[in-house]
Write an enzyme that holds these catalytic residues in place. Structure first.
Site, PDB file in Angstrom:
ATOM      1  N   ASN A   9       0.861  -1.183   0.000  1.00  0.00           N
ATOM      2  CA  ASN A   9       0.000   0.000   0.000  1.00  0.00           C
ATOM      3  C   ASN A   9       0.900   1.236   0.000  1.00  0.00           C
ATOM      4  O   ASN A   9       1.521   1.544   1.012  1.00  0.00           O
ATOM      5  CB  ASN A   9      -0.876  -0.035   1.264  1.00  0.00           C
ATOM      6  N   TRP A  10       0.971   1.887  -1.147  1.00  0.00           N
ATOM      7  CA  TRP A  10       1.856   3.057  -1.242  1.00  0.00           C
ATOM      8  C   TRP A  10       1.253   4.290  -0.585  1.00  0.00           C
ATOM      9  O   TRP A  10       1.905   5.321  -0.474  1.00  0.00           O
ATOM     10  CB  TRP A  10       2.168   3.352  -2.719  1.00  0.00           C
ATOM     11  N   LYS A  11      -0.019   4.215  -0.202  1.00  0.00           N
ATOM     12  CA  LYS A  11      -0.699   5.372   0.410  1.00  0.00           C
ATOM     13  C   LYS A  11      -0.517   6.595  -0.494  1.00  0.00           C
ATOM     14  O   LYS A  11      -0.511   6.466  -1.702  1.00  0.00           O
ATOM     15  CB  LYS A  11      -0.185   5.617   1.830  1.00  0.00           C
ATOM     16  N   HIS A  93      -9.413   0.793   5.015  1.00  0.00           N
ATOM     17  CA  HIS A  93      -8.139   0.994   5.705  1.00  0.00           C
ATOM     18  C   HIS A  93      -8.381   1.925   6.894  1.00  0.00           C
ATOM     19  O   HIS A  93      -9.190   2.845   6.816  1.00  0.00           O
ATOM     20  CB  HIS A  93      -7.112   1.599   4.735  1.00  0.00           C
ATOM     21  N   GLU A  95      -6.815   4.329   8.003  1.00  0.00           N
ATOM     22  CA  GLU A  95      -6.617   5.761   7.722  1.00  0.00           C
ATOM     23  C   GLU A  95      -7.858   6.349   7.056  1.00  0.00           C
ATOM     24  O   GLU A  95      -8.195   7.517   7.277  1.00  0.00           O
ATOM     25  CB  GLU A  95      -5.358   5.951   6.868  1.00  0.00           C
ATOM     26  N   GLU A 163      -5.214  -5.376  10.571  1.00  0.00           N
ATOM     27  CA  GLU A 163      -4.224  -4.318  10.750  1.00  0.00           C
ATOM     28  C   GLU A 163      -4.502  -3.554  12.044  1.00  0.00           C
ATOM     29  O   GLU A 163      -5.328  -2.632  12.058  1.00  0.00           O
ATOM     30  CB  GLU A 163      -4.288  -3.327   9.581  1.00  0.00           C
ATOM     31  N   GLY A 169       2.571   1.947  10.729  1.00  0.00           N
ATOM     32  CA  GLY A 169       3.540   3.041  10.593  1.00  0.00           C
ATOM     33  C   GLY A 169       4.254   3.403  11.881  1.00  0.00           C
ATOM     34  O   GLY A 169       4.904   4.442  11.962  1.00  0.00           O
ATOM     35  N   SER A 210       3.551  -2.454  10.258  1.00  0.00           N
ATOM     36  CA  SER A 210       4.999  -2.453  10.493  1.00  0.00           C
ATOM     37  C   SER A 210       5.686  -3.762  10.107  1.00  0.00           C
ATOM     38  O   SER A 210       6.645  -4.196  10.755  1.00  0.00           O
ATOM     39  CB  SER A 210       5.304  -2.092  11.953  1.00  0.00           C
ATOM     40  N   GLY A 231       2.795  -1.262   4.240  1.00  0.00           N
ATOM     41  CA  GLY A 231       2.811   0.150   3.883  1.00  0.00           C
ATOM     42  C   GLY A 231       4.214   0.612   3.534  1.00  0.00           C
ATOM     43  O   GLY A 231       4.704   0.410   2.425  1.00  0.00           O
ATOM     44  N   GLY A 232       4.889   1.225   4.510  1.00  0.00           N
ATOM     45  CA  GLY A 232       6.190   1.851   4.273  1.00  0.00           C
ATOM     46  C   GLY A 232       7.198   0.955   3.566  1.00  0.00           C
ATOM     47  O   GLY A 232       7.908   1.403   2.657  1.00  0.00           O
TER      48      GLY A 232
HETATM   49  C1  PEP Z   1      -0.705  -0.047   6.062  1.00  0.00           C
HETATM   50  O1  PEP Z   1      -0.846   1.139   5.937  1.00  0.00           O
HETATM   51  O2  PEP Z   1      -1.556  -0.823   5.579  1.00  0.00           O
HETATM   52  C2  PEP Z   1       0.462  -0.532   6.786  1.00  0.00           C
HETATM   53  C3  PEP Z   1       0.455  -1.773   7.180  1.00  0.00           C
HETATM   54  O3  PEP Z   1       1.481   0.361   6.986  1.00  0.00           O
HETATM   55  P1  PEP Z   1       2.944   0.031   7.568  1.00  0.00           P
HETATM   56  O4  PEP Z   1       3.408  -1.259   6.956  1.00  0.00           O
HETATM   57  O5  PEP Z   1       3.782   1.194   7.169  1.00  0.00           O
HETATM   58  O6  PEP Z   1       2.787  -0.106   9.051  1.00  0.00           O
END
Ligand code: PEP
Length: 251
Positions: A9-11, A93, A95, A163, A169, A210, A231-232
């Site tokens: 997920n590049w957000k 999600h 967010e 999640e 994050g 994470s 994500g990241g």
């Molecule tokens: C996400 O936003 O779905 C996520 C899991 O982010 P991260 O891996 O950066 O915690």
């Protein structure tokens, strides 16, 4: 046998120059055993799908509207994502639930729209830290699952991503036991949804929050973890590729 899935997920990150990551990822994993999905910002879906054509990398959106068309400024219909080259869409999600007040009912309507357009819905669920501290984790997850999952959803058109909000994050992750507890609970709850064990067994259950190259193998060894939503660490092919390799190695 469920095929494992590594979803990135590049957000709200990435411009055209970052599309080089797709080629790097595809080159590193020309025939990955697991499925590999990247969900860039909507502006990059078509261009990323072009780059990914003929490779093992699939492309997805990060949200869609529940309606097929209409006066919804700034929104994107599921069929538009599909036309741009997406095969999947992330829905609910945390967010979006936090920033846009999305409810379970809205997430379910979006998932129905995604299915109608031929997209696989990746439905996200997760507790806040306060909810976990209050011992409400399974109650929250159960409520979100029941409210967000379309009645007709199956393992063929839907993926569930657990999640924990406090792990996204932050560099923090639940213990492996905590991940196992939620994933086992999800599998059991899906039996109620499906009315039979085979239907429940067909759903892929992703862990997200994470995930990075250094912790991926341990997380993928947990029963009922069928992959990750990342994500990241999905922004760079080197990191995401290492996570894909860990998932492949988990068998
Ligand atoms: C996400 O936003 O779905 C996520 C899991 O982010 P991260 O891996 O950066 O915690």
């Amino acid at each position: 046998m469920r095929r494992k899935l590594a979803a990135g997920n590049w957000k709200m990150n990435g411009t055209r120059q970052d599309l080089a990551e797709v080629a790097a990822l595809a080159a590193a994993h020309p025939a990955a055993d697991c499925e590999v999905l990247l969900c860039p910002p909507a502006t990059l879906i078509a261009a990323m799908a072009e780059r990914a054509a003929g490779t093992a990398v699939m492309v997805g959106g990060q949200d869609c509207h529940a309606a097929a068309s209409g006066a919804h400024t700034g929104d994107i219909a599921a069929a538009m994502l599909k036309e741009a080259g997406a095969s999947h869409v992330i829905l609910g999600h945390s967010e979006r639930r936090a920033d846009h007040g999305e409810t379970d009912t809205e997430v379910r309507a979006k998932a129905e729209a995604a299915h109608a357009a031929g997209l696989v819905a990746v439905i996200c669920l997760g507790e806040t830290e306060a909810q976990r501290d209050a011992g409400e984790t399974l109650a929250v997850i159960g409520r979100q699952l029941a409210g967000s999952l379309p009645a007709t959803a199956s393992g063929a058109d839907t993926v569930i991503a657990y999640e924990p909000v406090w792990a996204i994050g932050t560099g923090r992750t639940p213990t492996l036991q905590q991940i196992a507890e939620v994933h086992d609970f999800l599998r059991l709850s899906l039996r109620t949804h499906c009315g039979d064990e085979a239907g429940a067994e067909a759903f892929r259950l992703l862990y997200g929050g994470s995930v990075k190259p250094s912790n991926a193998a341990a997380i993928f060894a947990v029963a009922n973890v069928d992959g990750a939503l990342v994500g990241g660490a999905s922004l760079k092919a080197a990191d995401f590729g290492a996570i894909v390799a860990a998932l492949d190695a988990a068998g």
